[in-house]
Design a protein around this motif. Structure first.
Motif, mmCIF file in Angstrom:
data_model
loop_
_atom_site.group_PDB
_atom_site.id
_atom_site.type_symbol
_atom_site.label_atom_id
_atom_site.label_comp_id
_atom_site.label_asym_id
_atom_site.label_seq_id
_atom_site.Cartn_x
_atom_site.Cartn_y
_atom_site.Cartn_z
ATOM 1 N N SER A 7 5.782 -9.799 12.824
ATOM 2 C CA SER A 7 4.926 -10.673 12.016
ATOM 3 C C SER A 7 4.422 -9.877 10.817
ATOM 4 O O SER A 7 4.568 -8.658 10.767
ATOM 5 N N GLY A 8 3.827 -10.596 9.873
ATOM 6 C CA GLY A 8 3.209 -9.946 8.728
ATOM 7 C C GLY A 8 4.001 -9.992 7.444
ATOM 8 O O GLY A 8 3.532 -9.533 6.402
ATOM 9 N N GLY A 9 5.215 -10.536 7.506
ATOM 10 C CA GLY A 9 6.007 -10.636 6.290
ATOM 11 C C GLY A 9 5.427 -11.666 5.337
ATOM 12 O O GLY A 9 4.493 -12.399 5.662
ATOM 13 N N GLY A 10 5.985 -11.706 4.134
ATOM 14 C CA GLY A 10 5.520 -12.667 3.142
ATOM 15 C C GLY A 10 6.007 -12.292 1.755
ATOM 16 O O GLY A 10 6.894 -11.451 1.605
ATOM 17 N N SER A 11 5.415 -12.930 0.772
ATOM 18 C CA SER A 11 5.759 -12.670 -0.628
ATOM 19 C C SER A 11 4.633 -11.899 -1.292
ATOM 20 O O SER A 11 3.459 -12.222 -1.096
ATOM 21 N N VAL A 12 5.003 -10.914 -2.093
ATOM 22 C CA VAL A 12 4.010 -10.070 -2.754
ATOM 23 C C VAL A 12 4.569 -9.625 -4.095
ATOM 24 O O VAL A 12 5.796 -9.534 -4.273
ATOM 25 N N GLN A 13 3.677 -9.342 -5.029
ATOM 26 C CA GLN A 13 4.105 -8.846 -6.330
ATOM 27 C C GLN A 13 4.419 -7.354 -6.254
ATOM 28 O O GLN A 13 3.909 -6.649 -5.377
ATOM 29 N N PRO A 14 5.242 -6.861 -7.164
ATOM 30 C CA PRO A 14 5.512 -5.415 -7.203
ATOM 31 C C PRO A 14 4.213 -4.627 -7.283
ATOM 32 O O PRO A 14 3.283 -5.007 -8.005
ATOM 33 N N GLY A 15 4.162 -3.543 -6.521
ATOM 34 C CA GLY A 15 2.951 -2.738 -6.448
ATOM 35 C C GLY A 15 2.011 -3.139 -5.339
ATOM 36 O O GLY A 15 1.046 -2.417 -5.046
ATOM 37 N N GLY A 16 2.278 -4.274 -4.723
ATOM 38 C CA GLY A 16 1.416 -4.768 -3.654
ATOM 39 C C GLY A 16 1.705 -4.112 -2.311
ATOM 40 O O GLY A 16 2.557 -3.225 -2.200
ATOM 41 N N SER A 17 0.980 -4.585 -1.294
ATOM 42 C CA SER A 17 1.093 -4.015 0.047
ATOM 43 C C SER A 17 1.252 -5.120 1.084
ATOM 44 O O SER A 17 0.777 -6.251 0.890
ATOM 45 N N LEU A 18 1.909 -4.767 2.165
ATOM 46 C CA LEU A 18 2.008 -5.624 3.340
ATOM 47 C C LEU A 18 1.975 -4.740 4.580
ATOM 48 O O LEU A 18 2.394 -3.572 4.533
ATOM 49 N N ARG A 19 1.520 -5.312 5.668
ATOM 50 C CA ARG A 19 1.536 -4.599 6.954
ATOM 51 C C ARG A 19 2.297 -5.450 7.959
ATOM 52 O O ARG A 19 1.879 -6.573 8.279
ATOM 53 N N LEU A 20 3.398 -4.918 8.438
ATOM 54 C CA LEU A 20 4.198 -5.604 9.454
ATOM 55 C C LEU A 20 3.780 -5.124 10.838
ATOM 56 O O LEU A 20 3.452 -3.945 11.016
ATOM 57 N N SER A 21 3.821 -6.033 11.785
ATOM 58 C CA SER A 21 3.537 -5.680 13.170
ATOM 59 C C SER A 21 4.672 -6.140 14.064
ATOM 60 O O SER A 21 5.320 -7.157 13.793
#
Length: 115
Positions: A7-21
């Motif tokens: 889980s934790g995926g999605g759309s983000v702009q360059p330079g952004g952050s995401l946390r997958l679990s």
């Protein structure tokens, strides 16, 4: 029954952050090596990061070193991937893998990095 759920995926702009679990069930993650892989459109699946079950050190693909961090929470039996400074080339489906037996995979979670 071994099961891995990302889980934790999605759309983000360059330079952004995401946390997958990756939530594991049917086994104890601290007893096995765990990995994150990714597969971009039209490309093969590649290793992003892995964490040994005992001793050793975490390992990262050159393309993500210094930006991604793999960790595990034994209390919740989860493995996470913190992704910072995301780039468009990080766009892919990310998979969690348990490294025992023939290997077990989750269903994947989509990460899209785009402006």
């Amino acid at each position: 029954q071994v099961q891995l759920v990302e889980s934790g995926g999605g759309s983000v702009q360059p330079g952004g952050s995401l946390r997958l679990s990756c939530a594991a069930s049917g086994f104890i993650i601290s007893r096995y090596a765990m990995s994150w892989y990714r597969q971009a459109p039209g490309k093969g699946r590649e290793l992003v990061a892995d964490i040994p079950y005992v001793g050793g050190s975490t390992n990262y693909a050159d393309s993500v070193k210094g930006r991604f961090t793999i960790s595990q929470d034994n209390a919740y039996n989860t493995v996470s991937l913190q992704m910072n400074s995301l780039k468009p080339e990080d766009t892919a489906v990310y998979y969690c893998k348990a490294k025992f037996g023939t290997g077990y995979w989750g269903q994947g979670t989509q990460v899209t990095v785009s402006s």
